[in-house]
Design a protein around this motif. Sequence first.
Motif, PDB file in Angstrom:
ATOM      1  N   THR A  39       0.829  -1.202   0.000  1.00 12.74           N
ATOM      2  CA  THR A  39       0.000   0.000   0.000  1.00 12.74           C
ATOM      3  C   THR A  39       0.868   1.258   0.000  1.00 12.74           C
ATOM      4  N   GLU A  40       1.908   1.278   0.817  1.00  9.61           N
ATOM      5  CA  GLU A  40       2.821   2.425   0.851  1.00  9.61           C
ATOM      6  C   GLU A  40       3.504   2.635  -0.500  1.00  9.61           C
ATOM      7  N   LEU A  41       3.951   1.547  -1.098  1.00  6.75           N
ATOM      8  CA  LEU A  41       4.644   1.647  -2.384  1.00  6.75           C
ATOM      9  C   LEU A  41       3.698   2.095  -3.494  1.00  6.75           C
ATOM     10  N   ALA A  61      16.783  10.642  -7.773  1.00  3.14           N
ATOM     11  CA  ALA A  61      17.064  10.057  -6.447  1.00  3.14           C
ATOM     12  C   ALA A  61      15.807   9.441  -5.841  1.00  3.14           C
ATOM     13  N   GLU A  62      14.660  10.097  -6.021  1.00  3.84           N
ATOM     14  CA  GLU A  62      13.397   9.556  -5.498  1.00  3.84           C
ATOM     15  C   GLU A  62      13.026   8.252  -6.196  1.00  3.84           C
ATOM     16  N   ILE A  63      13.245   8.220  -7.503  1.00  4.02           N
ATOM     17  CA  ILE A  63      12.941   7.009  -8.273  1.00  4.02           C
ATOM     18  C   ILE A  63      13.828   5.865  -7.815  1.00  4.02           C
ATOM     19  N   LEU A  66      12.627   4.606  -4.465  1.00  2.48           N
ATOM     20  CA  LEU A  66      11.402   3.812  -4.602  1.00  2.48           C
ATOM     21  C   LEU A  66      11.725   2.421  -5.137  1.00  2.48           C
ATOM     22  N   LEU A  67      12.528   2.347  -6.183  1.00  2.00           N
ATOM     23  CA  LEU A  67      12.887   1.048  -6.758  1.00  2.00           C
ATOM     24  C   LEU A  67      13.673   0.184  -5.771  1.00  2.00           C
ATOM     25  N   LEU A  68      14.503   0.814  -4.947  1.00  3.48           N
ATOM     26  CA  LEU A  68      15.218   0.071  -3.907  1.00  3.48           C
ATOM     27  C   LEU A  68      14.237  -0.499  -2.878  1.00  3.48           C
ATOM     28  N   ASN A  69      13.266   0.295  -2.476  1.00  2.00           N
ATOM     29  CA  ASN A  69      12.255  -0.192  -1.520  1.00  2.00           C
ATOM     30  C   ASN A  69      11.432  -1.328  -2.108  1.00  2.00           C
ATOM     31  N   ILE A  70      11.140  -1.247  -3.395  1.00  2.37           N
ATOM     32  CA  ILE A  70      10.412  -2.328  -4.061  1.00  2.37           C
ATOM     33  C   ILE A  70      11.287  -3.582  -4.117  1.00  2.37           C
ATOM     34  N   GLU A  71      12.554  -3.405  -4.402  1.00  3.95           N
ATOM     35  CA  GLU A  71      13.485  -4.540  -4.432  1.00  3.95           C
ATOM     36  C   GLU A  71      13.564  -5.217  -3.057  1.00  3.95           C
ATOM     37  N   LYS A  72      13.563  -4.417  -1.999  1.00  3.55           N
ATOM     38  CA  LYS A  72      13.589  -4.974  -0.637  1.00  3.55           C
ATOM     39  C   LYS A  72      12.345  -5.800  -0.363  1.00  3.55           C
ATOM     40  N   LEU A  73      11.174  -5.261  -0.753  1.00  6.96           N
ATOM     41  CA  LEU A  73       9.938  -6.003  -0.515  1.00  6.96           C
ATOM     42  C   LEU A  73       9.896  -7.265  -1.372  1.00  6.96           C
ATOM     43  N   LEU A  93       6.440  -5.973 -12.184  1.00  7.10           N
ATOM     44  CA  LEU A  93       6.446  -4.529 -11.895  1.00  7.10           C
ATOM     45  C   LEU A  93       7.849  -3.938 -12.027  1.00  7.10           C
ATOM     46  N   THR A  94       8.862  -4.705 -11.697  1.00  6.95           N
ATOM     47  CA  THR A  94      10.234  -4.172 -11.693  1.00  6.95           C
ATOM     48  C   THR A  94      11.016  -4.519 -12.958  1.00  6.95           C
ATOM     49  N   ASP A  95      10.374  -5.140 -13.920  1.00  6.41           N
ATOM     50  CA  ASP A  95      11.035  -5.494 -15.177  1.00  6.41           C
ATOM     51  C   ASP A  95      10.944  -4.314 -16.148  1.00  6.41           C
ATOM     52  N   LYS A  96      12.080  -3.788 -16.556  1.00  4.30           N
ATOM     53  CA  LYS A  96      12.111  -2.620 -17.445  1.00  4.30           C
ATOM     54  C   LYS A  96      11.615  -2.940 -18.852  1.00  4.30           C
ATOM     55  N   GLU A  97      11.499  -4.209 -19.177  1.00  2.00           N
ATOM     56  CA  GLU A  97      11.038  -4.612 -20.501  1.00  2.00           C
ATOM     57  C   GLU A  97       9.531  -4.881 -20.534  1.00  2.00           C
ATOM     58  N   LYS A  98       8.880  -4.885 -19.402  1.00  2.00           N
ATOM     59  CA  LYS A  98       7.423  -5.076 -19.349  1.00  2.00           C
ATOM     60  C   LYS A  98       6.766  -3.699 -19.415  1.00  2.00           C
TER      61      LYS A  98
END
Length: 155
Positions: A39-41, A61-63, A66-73, A93-98
């Motif tokens: 929900t936070e993400l 830097a914000e991006i 955010l991507l680091l926090n997503i990677e952690k989850l 969600l984290t795949d740059k090709e999708k």
Amino acid sequence: MKHLKLKYLTFLITFSFAIGSCTSTRTALFDSYSYQKTTELKVESSKLMDQATMPYNTHKAEIESLLLNIEKLAEYEKNKPSNEITLAMWEILTDKEKNLLAAFFKCWETKGVLSPAFVGESKKQILDAFDLMIQYEIKKDKESKDALLDLINNN
């Protein structure tokens, strides 16, 4: 005495089937941490996507944060038993090709600035994906599972 043994044996067989059917569902139980973080993400992603009509470099830097926090989850989700569906969704969600979040940020980086129309359409798709993950985490039912699997299979 035989009647008591038969009842005991019937109980054991029934209990064994009940336990066996529970483990065969292979779905992780509700996890309040996953729900809270997802929900936070979602909120953070939405706010950051709204900024895509401005230069990418001002929000780099914000991006990355955010991507680091997503990677952690995603790493947390990877280590939960019977959690393949949720993990697959985070990977998409984290795949740059999708066509979801990481691809949105890649496009923003490449173009420098995105049009409000593109941001609006992309944001709707990405937030819908987050909503499916949130609903699946809350309900863990067949309907939410099928909706999430449909999105995974179409990406």
